[in-house]
Design a protein around this motif. Structure first.
Motif, PDB file in Angstrom:
ATOM      1  N   PRO A  74     -54.996  20.011  15.782  1.00  0.00           N
ATOM      2  CA  PRO A  74     -56.334  19.454  15.530  1.00  0.00           C
ATOM      3  C   PRO A  74     -56.355  18.403  14.431  1.00  0.00           C
ATOM      4  O   PRO A  74     -57.107  17.427  14.520  1.00  0.00           O
ATOM      5  N   PHE A 116     -58.597  31.043  14.367  1.00  0.00           N
ATOM      6  CA  PHE A 116     -57.698  29.908  14.197  1.00  0.00           C
ATOM      7  C   PHE A 116     -57.578  29.622  12.716  1.00  0.00           C
ATOM      8  O   PHE A 116     -58.587  29.557  12.005  1.00  0.00           O
ATOM      9  N   TYR A 134     -62.185  23.875  16.705  1.00  0.00           N
ATOM     10  CA  TYR A 134     -61.248  24.995  16.884  1.00  0.00           C
ATOM     11  C   TYR A 134     -61.840  26.301  16.361  1.00  0.00           C
ATOM     12  O   TYR A 134     -61.681  27.358  16.985  1.00  0.00           O
ATOM     13  N   LEU A 153     -64.507  27.430  18.766  1.00  0.00           N
ATOM     14  CA  LEU A 153     -63.935  27.940  20.006  1.00  0.00           C
ATOM     15  C   LEU A 153     -63.482  29.391  19.857  1.00  0.00           C
ATOM     16  O   LEU A 153     -63.791  30.239  20.712  1.00  0.00           O
ATOM     17  N   THR A 154     -62.752  29.698  18.780  1.00  0.00           N
ATOM     18  CA  THR A 154     -62.283  31.070  18.619  1.00  0.00           C
ATOM     19  C   THR A 154     -63.440  32.019  18.306  1.00  0.00           C
ATOM     20  O   THR A 154     -63.429  33.184  18.734  1.00  0.00           O
ATOM     21  N   ASN A 161     -62.496  18.142  14.524  1.00  0.00           N
ATOM     22  CA  ASN A 161     -61.542  18.934  15.308  1.00  0.00           C
ATOM     23  C   ASN A 161     -61.372  20.339  14.752  1.00  0.00           C
ATOM     24  O   ASN A 161     -61.323  21.317  15.506  1.00  0.00           O
ATOM     25  N   LEU A 162     -61.269  20.468  13.434  1.00  0.00           N
ATOM     26  CA  LEU A 162     -61.143  21.801  12.861  1.00  0.00           C
ATOM     27  C   LEU A 162     -62.399  22.623  13.107  1.00  0.00           C
ATOM     28  O   LEU A 162     -62.310  23.819  13.421  1.00  0.00           O
ATOM     29  N   CYS A 207     -51.999  25.778  14.140  1.00  0.00           N
ATOM     30  CA  CYS A 207     -51.365  24.618  14.754  1.00  0.00           C
ATOM     31  C   CYS A 207     -51.800  23.360  14.002  1.00  0.00           C
ATOM     32  O   CYS A 207     -52.939  23.278  13.530  1.00  0.00           O
ATOM     33  N   THR A 222     -52.899  23.851  21.953  1.00  0.00           N
ATOM     34  CA  THR A 222     -54.091  23.162  22.446  1.00  0.00           C
ATOM     35  C   THR A 222     -55.251  24.153  22.562  1.00  0.00           C
ATOM     36  O   THR A 222     -55.021  25.373  22.604  1.00  0.00           O
ATOM     37  N   PRO A 223     -56.485  23.672  22.662  1.00  0.00           N
ATOM     38  CA  PRO A 223     -57.587  24.614  22.862  1.00  0.00           C
ATOM     39  C   PRO A 223     -57.400  25.499  24.095  1.00  0.00           C
ATOM     40  O   PRO A 223     -57.710  26.693  24.064  1.00  0.00           O
ATOM     41  N   ILE A 233     -54.879  28.215  23.399  1.00  0.00           N
ATOM     42  CA  ILE A 233     -55.447  29.273  22.570  1.00  0.00           C
ATOM     43  C   ILE A 233     -56.282  30.235  23.407  1.00  0.00           C
ATOM     44  O   ILE A 233     -56.131  31.458  23.302  1.00  0.00           O
TER      45      ILE A 233
END
Length: 376
Positions: free
Chosen positions: A275, A31, A345, A348-349, A341-342, A272, A255-256, A259
């Motif tokens: 976030p 991301f 993200y 998550l990736t 939030n960043l 995006c 959104t998560p 993704i």
């Protein structure tokens, strides 16, 4: 730029790979935080580098062209030096901003006349001028100039727009050969698949883009209001056609959950504003669901912001404190939420990548989607 495909998930089309540029490695899926005007809004470069830790961020050609302008960026030695960022940068071409300026722009074969959102002054973007602007900005990955169609969009308009985007691509490629890089390192060029939500157009565009033989490819014109099912359907069609040995970038998503579902379809790169924009409105994404920190239920919740979070703010501050900052309209609250939030993200990736390498991405993804689809 070089891309290595390291592993494919046995139960989906998810891939783990590695992109290498003159500014370092990018582990995919990735991301890219959006740094529209040479800043990821509300975050210092030190926090970005040390806490959020992305391999690459995104800048915007349209906004940087208007402010600070090409003269300043060239005298600074390019965007990397201007903003103090020594890792990778990708610039989009301004096509989306042209789309969003529908009331003050005119699209024709030669290019786009538009008015600045800052002072109303008139400007013109052509495929050739946009390539020159991106050479001056100096990003590691630059995008072709395209037209992003609205949703909904009638078939005739989508078809004509797609063919114009293809003609613009040919002009971009031809002009890039005449304009050398400026700052001593390479630039990779990605064309963009268009075609709105029409399967035959997406297929045709993906085939045209694949034939261009670029080192990477992008998917544009999505996340503009279409249902998630349409987004996934178009991504699947395109990913089945774009070369497997080159990275695939889905622009402006999302959104998560968006993704993760698109990683499962074979997408490698995402960006995006969600976030950061949602953070400024008090919405926090977590592995257990979404938190609206403005809600009264968090008023006396002194637990850490996110026990599973990877950034320092997740342990340093409580939910009650962050709610207080939003209630008092203190900008620190927006900064804390943005860093969280960043960080989420990127976590998550990177988790997705680990599970692809481990061979259990599909089951992990399905479980994560269920968890994240909750309002806490």
């Amino acid at each position: 730029m070089k891309y290595s495909l390291l592993q494919k998930d046995p139960n989906s089309s998810a891939r783990a790979g590695e992109i290498t540029t003159d500014h370092g490695k990018i582990e995919t899926p990735i991301f890219m935080p959006v740094g529209t005007v040479a800043t990821v809004k509300g975050v210092h470069q030190r926090e970005l580098r040390e806490d959020i830790n992305p391999d690459i961020i995104l800048g915007n050609t349209y906004h940087l062209y208007l402010r600070p302008g090409m003269d300043i960026l060239e005298r600074a030695g390019g965007l990397h030096k201007f903003m103090g960022w020594d890792r990778n940068i990708l610039t989009d071409s301004g096509g989306y901003q042209v789309y969003s300026l529908s009331g003050t722009r005119k699209i024709k074969e030669e290019g786009v006349n538009f008015k600045s959102h800052i002072d109303g002054s008139s400007h013109f973007f052509s495929p050739e001028s946009v390539m020159e602007v991106q050479r001056t900005i100096g990003a590691d990955i630059i995008m072709a100039f395209d037209e992003c169609t609205p949703y909904p969009c009638d078939y005739g308009y989508a078809k004509n727009s797609m063919h114009m985007t293809h003609r613009w691509l040919d002009r971009c490629i031809s002009h890039l050969e005449k304009v050398p890089v400026k700052y001593g390192y390479g630039q990779a060029f990605f064309p963009i698949v268009q075609g709105s939500t029409y399967k035959d157009l997406r297929k045709q565009s993906a085939e045209y883009i694949a034939e261009a033989g670029a080192v990477g490819n992008a998917i544009g014109g999505l996340s503009v209001g279409e249902p998630a099912e349409e987004l996934y359907a178009m991504s699947e069609i395109v990913c089945d056609i774009l070369p497997e040995d080159k990275p695939r970038y889905l622009m402006g998503v999302g959104t998560p959950i968006n993704i993760l579902e698109n990683i499962a379809l074979g997408v490698d790169m995402f960006d995006c504003v969600m976030p950061t924009r949602n953070a400024r409105n008090g919405m926090l994404f977590t592995a257990e669901g979404t938190i609206n920190i403005k809600n009264k239920k968090w008023e006396d919740d002194f637990s850490p912001l996110d026990d599973m979070g990877i950034t320092w703010v997740d342990k340093e501050y409580s939910k009650a404190y962050l709610r207080h900052l939003f209630a008092a309209n203190e900008y620190l609250g927006k900064q804390i939420a943005t860093i969280h939030n960043l960080g989420f993200y990127l976590w998550l990736t990177r988790q997705a990548r680990e599970h692809i390498l481990a061979g259990d991405f599909r089951s992990w993804k399905d479980n994560m989607v269920k968890q994240m689809d909750k309002r806490l």
